[in-house]
Design a protein around this motif. Sequence first.
Motif, short mmCIF file in Angstrom:
data_model
loop_
_atom_site.label_atom_id
_atom_site.label_comp_id
_atom_site.label_asym_id
_atom_site.label_seq_id
_atom_site.Cartn_x
_atom_site.Cartn_y
_atom_site.Cartn_z
N ASN A 145 34.74 44.46 82.28
CA ASN A 145 33.31 44.31 82.51
C ASN A 145 32.99 42.94 83.11
OD1 ASN A 145 31.98 46.74 81.05
ND2 ASN A 145 33.39 45.95 79.51
N ALA A 146 31.96 42.90 83.94
CA ALA A 146 31.41 41.62 84.37
C ALA A 146 30.40 41.15 83.32
CB ALA A 146 30.75 41.74 85.72
N ALA A 147 30.31 39.84 83.15
CA ALA A 147 29.43 39.28 82.13
C ALA A 147 28.45 38.30 82.74
CB ALA A 147 30.24 38.56 81.05
N ILE A 148 27.20 38.42 82.30
CA ILE A 148 26.16 37.43 82.63
C ILE A 148 25.77 36.77 81.32
CG2 ILE A 148 23.85 37.05 83.53
CD1 ILE A 148 24.21 39.58 85.22
N LEU A 149 25.98 35.48 81.22
CA LEU A 149 25.75 34.74 79.99
C LEU A 149 24.46 33.93 80.11
CD1 LEU A 149 29.37 33.34 79.52
CD2 LEU A 149 28.46 35.49 78.67
N ARG A 150 23.61 34.05 79.11
CA ARG A 150 22.39 33.26 79.08
C ARG A 150 22.32 32.58 77.72
NH1 ARG A 150 17.44 31.70 76.63
NH2 ARG A 150 15.87 31.30 78.24
N GLY A 151 22.80 31.33 77.67
CA GLY A 151 22.81 30.58 76.43
C GLY A 151 21.50 29.86 76.20
N GLY A 152 21.33 29.33 75.00
CA GLY A 152 20.11 28.63 74.64
C GLY A 152 20.16 27.17 75.02
N LYS A 153 19.02 26.54 75.01
CA LYS A 153 18.94 25.12 75.36
C LYS A 153 19.69 24.24 74.38
CE LYS A 153 14.48 24.46 73.00
NZ LYS A 153 13.05 24.07 73.16
N GLU A 154 19.84 24.72 73.13
CA GLU A 154 20.49 23.91 72.11
C GLU A 154 21.94 23.58 72.45
OE1 GLU A 154 17.64 26.92 70.31
OE2 GLU A 154 19.42 26.99 71.60
N CYS A 155 22.61 24.43 73.22
CA CYS A 155 24.02 24.19 73.54
C CYS A 155 24.28 24.26 75.04
CB CYS A 155 24.92 25.14 72.77
SG CYS A 155 24.53 26.89 72.95
N PHE A 156 23.30 23.81 75.82
CA PHE A 156 23.42 23.94 77.27
C PHE A 156 24.60 23.16 77.83
CE2 PHE A 156 22.36 22.72 81.66
CZ PHE A 156 22.18 23.97 82.21
N HIS A 157 24.80 21.93 77.38
CA HIS A 157 25.91 21.13 77.92
C HIS A 157 27.26 21.73 77.53
CE1 HIS A 157 22.55 18.19 77.85
NE2 HIS A 157 23.08 17.82 79.01
N THR A 158 27.37 22.18 76.29
CA THR A 158 28.63 22.78 75.83
C THR A 158 28.90 24.08 76.58
OG1 THR A 158 28.11 21.88 73.65
CG2 THR A 158 29.91 23.46 73.79
N ASN A 159 27.89 24.92 76.70
CA ASN A 159 28.08 26.19 77.41
C ASN A 159 28.48 25.96 78.86
OD1 ASN A 159 27.40 27.69 75.17
ND2 ASN A 159 25.26 27.92 75.74
N THR A 160 27.86 24.99 79.50
CA THR A 160 28.18 24.71 80.91
C THR A 160 29.64 24.28 81.05
OG1 THR A 160 25.88 24.08 81.35
CG2 THR A 160 27.55 23.31 82.90
N ALA A 161 30.10 23.42 80.12
CA ALA A 161 31.49 22.98 80.18
C ALA A 161 32.46 24.12 79.93
CB ALA A 161 31.70 21.86 79.16
N LEU A 162 32.13 24.99 78.97
CA LEU A 162 33.00 26.14 78.69
C LEU A 162 33.02 27.13 79.84
CD1 LEU A 162 31.96 26.71 74.96
CD2 LEU A 162 34.23 26.00 75.75
N ALA A 163 31.85 27.41 80.42
CA ALA A 163 31.79 28.35 81.54
C ALA A 163 32.56 27.83 82.74
CB ALA A 163 30.33 28.61 81.92
N ALA A 164 32.58 26.51 82.93
CA ALA A 164 33.36 25.93 84.04
C ALA A 164 34.84 26.22 83.85
CB ALA A 164 33.10 24.43 84.12
N LEU A 165 35.32 26.20 82.62
CA LEU A 165 36.73 26.53 82.37
C LEU A 165 37.01 28.00 82.68
CD1 LEU A 165 37.41 24.68 78.98
CD2 LEU A 165 37.85 23.88 81.32
N VAL A 166 36.07 28.88 82.36
CA VAL A 166 36.24 30.30 82.68
C VAL A 166 36.31 30.48 84.20
CG1 VAL A 166 35.24 32.60 82.50
CG2 VAL A 166 35.06 31.01 80.57
N SER A 167 35.43 29.83 84.91
CA SER A 167 35.42 29.93 86.38
C SER A 167 36.74 29.43 86.96
CB SER A 167 34.24 29.14 86.95
OG SER A 167 33.01 29.71 86.57
N ALA A 168 37.24 28.33 86.40
CA ALA A 168 38.51 27.80 86.89
C ALA A 168 39.66 28.77 86.65
CB ALA A 168 38.80 26.45 86.22
N ALA A 169 39.64 29.44 85.49
CA ALA A 169 40.69 30.41 85.18
C ALA A 169 40.62 31.62 86.12
CB ALA A 169 40.58 30.86 83.72
#
Length: 425
Positions: A145-169
Amino acid sequence: MSADLAALVTSLAQRARAASLALAVTPSSARNAALLDLAGRLTAATDALLAANRQDLAAARENGLAAAQIDRLTLTPARLAQLAASVREVAALPDPVGELLEETTRPNGLVLRKIRVPIGVIGIVYEARPNVTIDCAVLCLKSGNAAILRGGKECFHTNTALAALVSAALAATGLPADAVQLIPTTERAALTTLLKLDELVHCIIPRGGESLIRFVTANSTIPVIKHYKGVCFVYVDRAADAAMAEHIIVNAKTSRPGVCNAAEQLLIHRDVASTLLPRLARALVAAKNVQLRCDPASAAILATANLPHTAAVPADYTTEFLDYILAVRVVDSLDAAIATINRDSSAHSEAIVTDDETAARRFLAAVDSAAVLWNASTRFNDGFEFGLGAEIGISTDRLHARGPMGLRELCSYKWQVTGHGQVRS
């Protein structure tokens, strides 16, 4: 609502749909390679991820988030190691895509095969839970499946860093770049747009507080798989082993009170309440100074034992406290416990502690919840603990999934029909 923001989210969904069609026919080996690559990146990027998480934690404290919310938001080296381990475990699981569910040959010679296939595009809406970024990305990738992730403002920096690792993989292993995308804003308008894209997105899974889940459910034109809250019960039967009951209730309440499978309600059989309840109360107070909100019968017992407690109000019996608070009631029978749970719980996770197998079997059969446990903590209702590798959520719905949602729950099926020239008369 900004037209540019609506266009951004719509474009993201269009690209996700295209990626889902490509991903559905990608070999399992390629999807597994991406997951293993990601697991390695999570370990290598521990310091950077913790630095991003510290930014979110600082903002959370400034904004007065509750301790339970901050706990959910927090990453630690141990939690990151467990996250990487869960990614590797998902990679090692059997691939559900293409699994043959049924096969039959009709009298006219048509061969019908029912095959497990990905749902398509899944939108995940979540709050202060950075592990969800990885859990959902890997489960969606593994199940095609393709995934669209919409995280909350409380963890925006963490989510952005984690999503960057997924994109790199994804880039490193040649999978579609748009197979996992993080919406790059936490503006509510972006979510509102996403929830109306039913021609591109096939399923929405919200993970967070009850208000978020109710907003998503009320505003989505896309099917939603959800649970609103976790009002979970532990029932201590008259045939319970005292030491076991103490061990289970302390774990279910105090190990992580801010999660949906934590116990919020304690029922205890009247026959053992006067002797066993003080022991349980002492253990809960000693562990984490748990506040006990008691019905008149349990309050009288604890008062006699000179143990701290407060009088419960009716709302306490259906509340998800997400804190070191536990509502306590004395019940007259097993059937009374079952009726109370079926009336007041959120149908998430309920446990019975008893050495009476007949009572346990009745409880397991009669309690109408997604997970029912015998002599085990409610905290086990979890995808990782159930051997699913991870979970994309816990559903208290009945269609199409219930309980922890792993790979198979992220799939639908289609019929493949093979003939040799048959036509319908």
